[in-house]
Motif scaffolding. Structure first.
Motif, short mmCIF file in Angstrom:
data_model
loop_
_atom_site.label_atom_id
_atom_site.label_comp_id
_atom_site.label_asym_id
_atom_site.label_seq_id
_atom_site.Cartn_x
_atom_site.Cartn_y
_atom_site.Cartn_z
N UNK B 321 43.70 55.55 40.23
CA UNK B 321 43.47 56.12 38.78
C UNK B 321 42.68 54.19 38.08
N UNK B 322 41.96 53.87 38.83
CA UNK B 322 41.62 52.06 38.00
C UNK B 322 40.22 52.26 37.55
N UNK B 323 39.81 51.79 36.84
CA UNK B 323 38.61 51.89 35.92
C UNK B 323 37.46 51.34 36.59
N UNK B 324 37.33 50.86 37.70
CA UNK B 324 36.38 50.97 37.90
C UNK B 324 35.83 51.92 39.30
N UNK B 325 36.78 52.54 40.42
CA UNK B 325 37.16 53.62 41.31
C UNK B 325 36.82 55.19 40.21
N UNK B 326 36.95 54.57 38.72
CA UNK B 326 36.82 56.14 38.15
C UNK B 326 35.35 56.14 37.74
N UNK B 327 34.78 55.41 37.61
CA UNK B 327 33.29 55.02 36.40
C UNK B 327 32.42 55.03 38.14
N UNK B 328 32.55 54.62 39.39
CA UNK B 328 31.74 54.25 40.56
C UNK B 328 30.73 54.66 40.48
N UNK B 329 31.22 56.63 40.63
CA UNK B 329 29.56 56.90 41.40
C UNK B 329 28.26 56.87 40.52
N UNK B 330 28.77 56.32 38.96
CA UNK B 330 27.76 55.75 38.10
C UNK B 330 27.42 54.46 38.01
N UNK B 331 27.77 53.99 39.37
CA UNK B 331 27.77 52.14 39.32
C UNK B 331 26.62 52.12 40.31
N UNK B 332 25.97 51.37 40.24
CA UNK B 332 24.41 51.40 40.90
C UNK B 332 24.57 49.46 41.58
N UNK B 333 24.58 48.67 40.46
CA UNK B 333 25.27 47.01 41.29
C UNK B 333 26.69 47.09 40.55
N UNK B 334 27.52 46.07 41.25
CA UNK B 334 28.38 46.06 41.20
C UNK B 334 28.89 44.20 41.66
N UNK B 335 28.86 43.09 40.50
CA UNK B 335 29.01 42.81 40.60
C UNK B 335 30.64 41.35 40.59
N UNK B 336 30.99 40.80 41.14
CA UNK B 336 32.79 39.81 40.86
C UNK B 336 31.86 39.22 41.46
N UNK B 337 32.34 38.69 40.18
CA UNK B 337 32.39 36.32 40.37
C UNK B 337 33.73 35.63 40.70
N UNK B 338 34.50 35.38 41.23
CA UNK B 338 35.41 35.21 41.52
C UNK B 338 35.32 33.40 40.91
N UNK B 339 35.91 32.81 40.26
CA UNK B 339 35.62 31.42 39.81
C UNK B 339 37.01 30.91 39.78
N UNK B 340 36.82 29.91 41.38
CA UNK B 340 38.31 29.34 41.25
C UNK B 340 38.35 28.29 41.68
N UNK B 341 39.28 27.57 40.69
CA UNK B 341 39.33 25.82 40.71
C UNK B 341 40.12 25.13 41.13
N UNK B 342 40.69 25.93 42.53
CA UNK B 342 41.32 25.40 43.71
C UNK B 342 41.50 24.17 44.12
N UNK B 343 42.34 23.15 43.98
CA UNK B 343 42.03 22.02 44.08
C UNK B 343 42.56 21.74 45.86
N UNK B 344 42.61 20.61 46.76
CA UNK B 344 43.33 20.26 47.31
C UNK B 344 44.49 19.30 47.04
N UNK B 345 45.18 19.28 46.91
CA UNK B 345 46.80 18.53 46.96
C UNK B 345 47.04 17.96 48.13
N UNK B 346 46.75 16.24 47.95
CA UNK B 346 47.52 15.79 49.19
C UNK B 346 48.72 16.22 49.60
N UNK B 347 48.92 16.24 51.35
CA UNK B 347 50.18 16.76 52.03
C UNK B 347 51.05 15.32 52.15
N UNK B 348 51.58 15.17 51.34
CA UNK B 348 52.47 13.79 51.73
C UNK B 348 54.21 14.36 52.09
N UNK B 349 54.28 15.33 51.81
CA UNK B 349 55.56 15.91 52.90
C UNK B 349 55.78 15.32 54.10
N UNK B 350 54.29 15.62 55.04
CA UNK B 350 54.56 16.12 56.50
C UNK B 350 54.49 13.88 56.98
#
Lengths: 73, 507
Positions: B321-350
């Motif tokens: 029932x997902x909006x991509x799945x329901x349209x999938x047969x009509x899609x020729x190219x499918x692009x997903x761009x995940x913008x991930x602003x993850x940082x590395x926090x210093x491990x001070x606990x260890x």
């Protein structure tokens, strides 16, 4: 992903779990594994009115096949 | 006697002030201080749903709109995440393409944006104001001291009285500020009235169940509410309610009315425990809103359930029932761009032999560790899931005479600081804090970096190579991304000029 072919005498929209989409008859459709109710878009002159099925263990080369037949109005 | 009357009059005034305070703080405040939600009348039709935007199944533009399907996901990370996402949007806006329609930008082709936390500011602003994002968003949000304004707002004495109420808290104050400062009191109805893509999915987390809670009409159906009149700023506030700093945002569960066709999908999902556990658990968690309803839903930061914002896109692709799945047969190219602003926090606990204190060390770690740990898995999962169909299509092409099978060419990209080549610069970006107020030079550098990282991403380059070949009439069965030589220089990429990064962090 699982694969399904809905056979029918003509090209028609396939309705999955009562929700319309871009799925068509006589082509391989891809759906996640699970239980579904499949029917066709109007006109409603086909039988059975809907097919309940469980999709599992299919491949693109061995899709599950179900068939709707035309009935005379 | 006159003295006594005067005292009585003063007492009366104090008493009336006290009763006013009690009236504001107690039960009636729930109704007055929270925006009202309107129970829906049932049905799967109107409301903020993908199908109701331009290019839906009933429209003439259906095939054109869906040929090239682009979804973005914006992660959490306060202003850092919002600025990085904004930089990516700047690049997309400059990438000119001629397929599937002539003379467009890649940004015009974006069909959905799913976001959490800080990324929700950029997503919601673009959904509401479109190109105004590039003229006003920098001043209104990215370079603005939102954090300081929120603190100032908590210092106003009239807000102390409101904050004393158990039915009003810091998140409501934050939502008011976002409404005034950034979103101009816009409602989800405004997104519906635009009637155009992208479909914006602001994700929060239901802290009662730990499940993702997207601000979409499909989700609001399950709590019997109309999302339309609801404030977008409150959706963004819920999506970015960082644990400990902000309080949960509360919705009322009006309980679903009978007759929603989408429920059938969930009911069938309950039969799939042995065949498809992810479908089973998702269906169960959704039906809990209906079958075991609680009168309230308390929401916090979307990052608690998915800090990259990609799960909503994966569900839309994977679920029938997902909006991509329901349209999938009509899609020729499918692009997903995940913008991930993850940082590395210093491990001070260890570094410390002593058992960490429950508060704040363990509490903060418990609340935030899961935010980042599943980000890589999620991007990998999306990539594997989408290439599975592509592989199936290539396989079916080798067996002629079988029923036709079509799968879109997938392009899954992750834009993250990990891709910065210079280790010293990478380290600096990993050190940018999570806050709604960053130094201007950092914001400028983040915007530029978002643009640069997308520009040099190998999948982005081969995707645009494919699009340019298609526009030139070369419809090929294989993708440039599947070729051995990946040294592509598509014109659309060369046209992108990223903004000057300024002096930070020093090159």
């Amino acid at each position: 992903m699982q694969y399904l072919v809905v056979q029918f005498d003509e090209d028609r929209s396939v309705i999955v779990n009562m929700a319309p989409g871009a799925w068509r008859t006589n082509r391989i459709l891809q759906l996640q594994a699970g239980n579904y109710v499949i029917t066709l878009a109007p006109p409603l002159a086909f039988t059975p009115p809907e097919i309940w099925l469980e999709l599992k263990n299919t491949t693109v080369l061995q899709p599950k096949t179900i068939t709707f037949a035309k009935v005379q109005p | 006697m006159r003295w006594l009357l005067h005292r009585l009059s003063r007492l009366r005034r104090v008493a009336s002030l006290l009763s006013l305070a009690v009236a504001v703080c107690c039960a009636p405040a729930t109704v007055r201080l929270r925006p009202q939600q309107f129970p829906t009348e049932g049905g799967d039709g109107p409301g903020y749903r993908f199908e109701n935007l331009a290019g839906g199944p009933e429209s003439n533009e259906f095939n054109q709109e869906n040929k090239f399907f682009v979804c973005l996901s914006f992660s959490g990370g306060g202003t850092r995440a919002a600025a990085l996402a904004y930089g990516v949007m700047l690049a997309l806006r400059q990438a000119r393409i001629n397929w599937p329609r002539p003379n467009e930008t890649l940004l015009d082709e974006v069909d959905c944006i799913s976001s959490v936390s800080g990324g929700s500011f950029t997503a919601a602003y673009y959904g509401l104001f479109h190109d105004d994002l590039f003229t006003r968003f920098e001043d209104r949000f990215l370079y603005s001291n939102i954090q300081g304004r929120l603190l100032l707002k908590t210092l106003y004495p009239w807000n102390w009285l409101r904050l004393a109420s158990p039915y009003y808290s810091r998140i409501d104050l934050a939502a008011e500020l976002y409404d005034d400062q950034v979103f101009d009191h816009k409602r989800f109805d405004d997104l519906i009235q635009h009637g155009r893509r992208p479909y914006i999915i602001l994700n929060a987390t239901n802290i009662g169940t730990g499940n993702r809670f997207p601000f979409t009409q499909a989700q609001f159906d399950l709590i019997g509410s109309d999302l339309g009149p609801y404030s977008v700023a409150r959706g963004v506030a819920a999506s970015s309610a960082f644990p400990f700093l902000l309080t949960p945002l509360t919705l009322e569960n009006h309980q679903k009315l009978e007759g929603f066709p989408t429920l059938l999908d969930y009911q069938l999902g309950l039969e799939d425990y042995y065949n498809n556990r992810s479908r089973y658990y998702w269906s169960r968690s959704q039906l809990d809103y209906v079958d075991a309803p609680h009168p309230y839903v308390h929401l916090m930061d979307g990052g608690l359930s998915d800090n990259i914002g990609l799960r909503s896109v994966i569900n839309a692709y994977e679920q029938s029932n997902g909006f991509i799945s329901r349209n999938l047969p009509a899609i020729e190219r499918l692009a997903v761009i995940a913008v991930n602003a993850r940082t590395l926090s210093k491990d001070t606990i260890s570094d410390c032999r002593r058992t960490p204190h429950i508060a704040p060390t363990v509490a903060m770690a418990t609340a935030t560790i899961s935010m980042d740990n599943y980000s890589f898995d999620t991007v990998d999962f999306a990539s594997r899931l989408m290439s599975e169909l592509r592989q199936a299509e290539l396989l079916s092409q080798q067996c002629p005479g079988r029923p036709e099978f079509h799968a879109p060419v997938p392009y899954v990209m992750e834009i993250s600081f990990e891709a910065i080549a210079d280790p010293r610069v990478r380290e600096k970006f990993f050190g940018v804090g999570t806050s709604f107020h960053l130094p201007a030079e950092q914001v400028r550098a983040l915007i530029s970096m978002g643009c640069e990282l997308l520009k040099k991403d190998p999948t982005f380059r081969c995707m645009l190579e494919d699009v340019e070949r298609e526009a030139a009439g070369r419809h090929e069965t294989t993708s440039a991304c599947e070729e051995d030589n990946q040294d592509f220089h598509p014109r659309a990429v060369e046209q992108i000029t990223c903004p000057d990064p300024g002096s930070w962090p020093g090159r």
